[in-house]
Design an enzyme around this catalytic site. Sequence first.
Site, PDB file in Angstrom:
ATOM      1  N   GLY A 253      -7.602 -12.667  -3.041  1.00  0.00           N
ATOM      2  CA  GLY A 253      -7.800 -11.758  -1.922  1.00  0.00           C
ATOM      3  C   GLY A 253      -6.920 -11.987  -0.723  1.00  0.00           C
ATOM      4  O   GLY A 253      -7.070 -11.319   0.302  1.00  0.00           O
ATOM      5  N   PRO A 296      -5.006 -16.195  -6.588  1.00  0.00           N
ATOM      6  CA  PRO A 296      -4.203 -15.191  -5.905  1.00  0.00           C
ATOM      7  C   PRO A 296      -3.494 -14.272  -6.894  1.00  0.00           C
ATOM      8  O   PRO A 296      -3.045 -14.716  -7.947  1.00  0.00           O
ATOM      9  CB  PRO A 296      -3.173 -16.034  -5.139  1.00  0.00           C
ATOM     10  CG  PRO A 296      -3.037 -17.289  -5.946  1.00  0.00           C
ATOM     11  CD  PRO A 296      -4.387 -17.540  -6.568  1.00  0.00           C
ATOM     12  N   GLY A 297      -3.431 -13.011  -6.552  1.00  0.00           N
ATOM     13  CA  GLY A 297      -2.652 -12.059  -7.347  1.00  0.00           C
ATOM     14  C   GLY A 297      -1.575 -11.481  -6.454  1.00  0.00           C
ATOM     15  O   GLY A 297      -0.405 -11.863  -6.514  1.00  0.00           O
ATOM     16  N   ARG A 298      -2.006 -10.593  -5.567  1.00  0.00           N
ATOM     17  CA  ARG A 298      -1.111  -9.917  -4.637  1.00  0.00           C
ATOM     18  C   ARG A 298      -0.200 -10.885  -3.871  1.00  0.00           C
ATOM     19  O   ARG A 298       0.987 -10.637  -3.710  1.00  0.00           O
ATOM     20  CB  ARG A 298      -1.985  -9.164  -3.623  1.00  0.00           C
ATOM     21  CG  ARG A 298      -1.232  -8.243  -2.693  1.00  0.00           C
ATOM     22  CD  ARG A 298      -2.195  -7.734  -1.594  1.00  0.00           C
ATOM     23  NE  ARG A 298      -3.471  -7.290  -2.109  1.00  0.00           N
ATOM     24  CZ  ARG A 298      -3.706  -6.055  -2.556  1.00  0.00           C
ATOM     25  NH1 ARG A 298      -2.778  -5.150  -2.490  1.00  0.00           N
ATOM     26  NH2 ARG A 298      -4.892  -5.734  -3.043  1.00  0.00           N
ATOM     27  N   ARG A 335      -1.268   3.538  -5.334  1.00  0.00           N
ATOM     28  CA  ARG A 335      -2.050   2.951  -4.240  1.00  0.00           C
ATOM     29  C   ARG A 335      -2.184   3.842  -3.003  1.00  0.00           C
ATOM     30  O   ARG A 335      -3.238   3.844  -2.382  1.00  0.00           O
ATOM     31  CB  ARG A 335      -1.521   1.562  -3.881  1.00  0.00           C
ATOM     32  CG  ARG A 335      -1.713   0.563  -5.033  1.00  0.00           C
ATOM     33  CD  ARG A 335      -1.384  -0.865  -4.637  1.00  0.00           C
ATOM     34  NE  ARG A 335      -2.318  -1.396  -3.671  1.00  0.00           N
ATOM     35  CZ  ARG A 335      -2.077  -1.528  -2.373  1.00  0.00           C
ATOM     36  NH1 ARG A 335      -0.920  -1.173  -1.858  1.00  0.00           N
ATOM     37  NH2 ARG A 335      -3.000  -2.017  -1.588  1.00  0.00           N
ATOM     38  N   CYS A 366       2.568  16.384 -10.313  1.00  0.00           N
ATOM     39  CA  CYS A 366       1.891  17.628  -9.984  1.00  0.00           C
ATOM     40  C   CYS A 366       0.601  17.324  -9.231  1.00  0.00           C
ATOM     41  O   CYS A 366      -0.500  17.629  -9.680  1.00  0.00           O
ATOM     42  CB  CYS A 366       1.621  18.423 -11.243  1.00  0.00           C
ATOM     43  SG  CYS A 366       3.146  18.782 -12.106  1.00  0.00           S
ATOM     44  N   GLU A 367       0.745  16.652  -8.136  1.00  0.00           N
ATOM     45  CA  GLU A 367      -0.331  16.258  -7.231  1.00  0.00           C
ATOM     46  C   GLU A 367       0.331  16.166  -5.860  1.00  0.00           C
ATOM     47  O   GLU A 367       1.554  16.105  -5.768  1.00  0.00           O
ATOM     48  CB  GLU A 367      -0.868  14.852  -7.564  1.00  0.00           C
ATOM     49  CG  GLU A 367      -1.529  14.704  -8.895  1.00  0.00           C
ATOM     50  CD  GLU A 367      -2.865  15.391  -8.966  1.00  0.00           C
ATOM     51  OE1 GLU A 367      -3.571  15.435  -7.945  1.00  0.00           O
ATOM     52  OE2 GLU A 367      -3.196  15.898 -10.057  1.00  0.00           O
ATOM     53  N   TYR A 394       0.053  -4.636  -8.231  1.00  0.00           N
ATOM     54  CA  TYR A 394      -0.749  -3.420  -8.409  1.00  0.00           C
ATOM     55  C   TYR A 394       0.097  -2.154  -8.377  1.00  0.00           C
ATOM     56  O   TYR A 394      -0.364  -1.104  -7.953  1.00  0.00           O
ATOM     57  CB  TYR A 394      -1.881  -3.350  -7.358  1.00  0.00           C
ATOM     58  CG  TYR A 394      -2.754  -4.575  -7.383  1.00  0.00           C
ATOM     59  CD1 TYR A 394      -3.631  -4.792  -8.448  1.00  0.00           C
ATOM     60  CD2 TYR A 394      -2.677  -5.546  -6.395  1.00  0.00           C
ATOM     61  CE1 TYR A 394      -4.419  -5.925  -8.509  1.00  0.00           C
ATOM     62  CE2 TYR A 394      -3.446  -6.691  -6.445  1.00  0.00           C
ATOM     63  CZ  TYR A 394      -4.315  -6.883  -7.499  1.00  0.00           C
ATOM     64  OH  TYR A 394      -5.083  -8.017  -7.553  1.00  0.00           O
TER      65      TYR A 394
HETATM   66  C1  LIG Z   1      -8.523  -8.960  -8.171  1.00  0.00           C
HETATM   67  C2  LIG Z   1      -9.017 -10.321  -8.347  1.00  0.00           C
HETATM   68  C3  LIG Z   1      -8.242 -11.402  -7.928  1.00  0.00           C
HETATM   69  C4  LIG Z   1      -6.914 -11.251  -7.224  1.00  0.00           C
HETATM   70  O1  LIG Z   1      -7.001 -10.546  -6.040  1.00  0.00           O
HETATM   71  P1  LIG Z   1      -5.735 -10.483  -5.051  1.00  0.00           P
HETATM   72  O2  LIG Z   1      -6.247  -9.666  -3.931  1.00  0.00           O
HETATM   73  O3  LIG Z   1      -4.647  -9.819  -5.787  1.00  0.00           O
HETATM   74  O4  LIG Z   1      -5.411 -11.878  -4.672  1.00  0.00           O
HETATM   75  C5  LIG Z   1      -8.717 -12.669  -8.178  1.00  0.00           C
HETATM   76  N1  LIG Z   1      -9.893 -12.870  -8.794  1.00  0.00           N
HETATM   77  C6  LIG Z   1     -10.669 -11.847  -9.220  1.00  0.00           C
HETATM   78  C7  LIG Z   1     -11.932 -12.131  -9.915  1.00  0.00           C
HETATM   79  C8  LIG Z   1     -10.261 -10.544  -9.010  1.00  0.00           C
HETATM   80  O5  LIG Z   1     -11.048  -9.551  -9.417  1.00  0.00           O
END
Ligand SMILES: *Cc1c(COP(=O)(O)O)cnc(C)c1O
Length: 435
Positions: A253, A296-298, A335, A366-367, A394
């Site tokens: 997050g 972390p992802g984002r 997004r 087409c949106e 994402y």
């Molecule tokens: C989406 C998610 C993440 C990653 O979230 P980011 O906002 O991209 O860091 C980590 N853990 C879980 C369980 C998630 O659903």
Amino acid sequence: MTVKPFLPECAGISETGSLTIGGVCALRLAEEFGTPLYVMDENEIRKNAQRFVKSINEHYGGRGLVSFASKAFMCKEMCRLAKSEGMGLDVVSAGELYTAIESGFPMRLVTFHGNNKTPEELTYAVSSRVGSIVVDNTFELHMLEQIAKSAGVTARIKLRIKPGVEAHTHELIMTGGIDSKFGFAIETGEALAAAAEALGMDHIELTGVHCHIGSQIFDIEPFEVTARIMLKFMNEVKTILGCELSELNLGGGFGIRYLPEDSPVPLEKYMESVARVIKETCGELNLNLPSIGIEPGRAVTGAAGITLYRVGAVKDIPGVRTYVTVDGGLTDNPRPALYGAKYAMTAANKMNQAQNKIYTVSGRCCETDQLGAQVTLQEINVGDILAVFSTGAYNYSMASNYNRLPKPAVVFVKDGEARVVVNRETLEDMARNDV
Ligand SMILES: *Cc1c(COP(=O)(O)O)cnc(C)c1O
């Protein structure tokens, strides 16, 4: 008003006034690989990964694990990168698990998530020997016990907990409160009951708890509050059920910079503050320091990505607005439509020109697929290359084939070199599964 081009760390400007990414000219990339194109700076991804890993090690010694949330950007090369940086991997579907397996990712470092895993997926996860399964609900817990029993193994699990914290973020990406579809609530007693049940099962080993309170979070406080709540819950499991859990996963997050005015907290600061809270709370509650996981992802890939488009028609509607149309849109970046997300952008071939013209950048679907409403850009003409920043998370992973548009290629750039890591889809791909 003149807006200076806002440049993410992975970008630069060449002597000829073109945008560069990871030392490679954006115009060359567009020419060589076509548009739309996802470009990712490998050094930037690695640097972000290393910062997370270094910082978790500093605070928890060998008792921390950074897992990359693969849903943010998933392909085999990203799995290999995560592995080489010493990260674990989160997956939420058979497709993501399959990709991880195909890439040779160590299964003990894989965590399987999801609020509605199918029996087939759980069986696949158990037989693949994933390191941990995060169980979302009682139905799943029972199903997993049966599946592990049939396979003759013990499944290591964590429980997905709703800590009741609402991080200040967009309501659709807020997942920690009571009204969330994810996990067991603490305040209703549901979480404790699930822990009791799991502890009584023969083919389940409950090792810890997990939570994830939202995405694109800029404050440290919600993370601190969450850590305290989770440890208090672990203490209840210890005192009431007699089991001291050894793992606490605090999810992902961490916010990133999409716009010049965004100022995310440096992750080192987050890690330091949360580690202090965790150590203090463990001291107060007389708990052993659990091993700590973050996901972390984002924050790993988001700012490392730039999408390149070629400008088509520029439509001036006198007295209303001027539309700049690009050769992608909703399909490669949903997004803005999903979240009202805003992006910084620039004309990659005009970096020496002032950004002082206002346009609405729209896609080709087409949106009403706008990539940016009333954004300030250089004077735009047909054939310009538009670069949209911070699209490394994402975007590719959420891309669709709406209007049967093939998904763009993904190119990694590094020290002046470029290589394709995901091929562009072809027209044959568009009809591949048709009967
Ligand atoms: C989406 C998610 C993440 C990653 O979230 P980011 O906002 O991209 O860091 C980590 N853990 C879980 C369980 C998630 O659903």
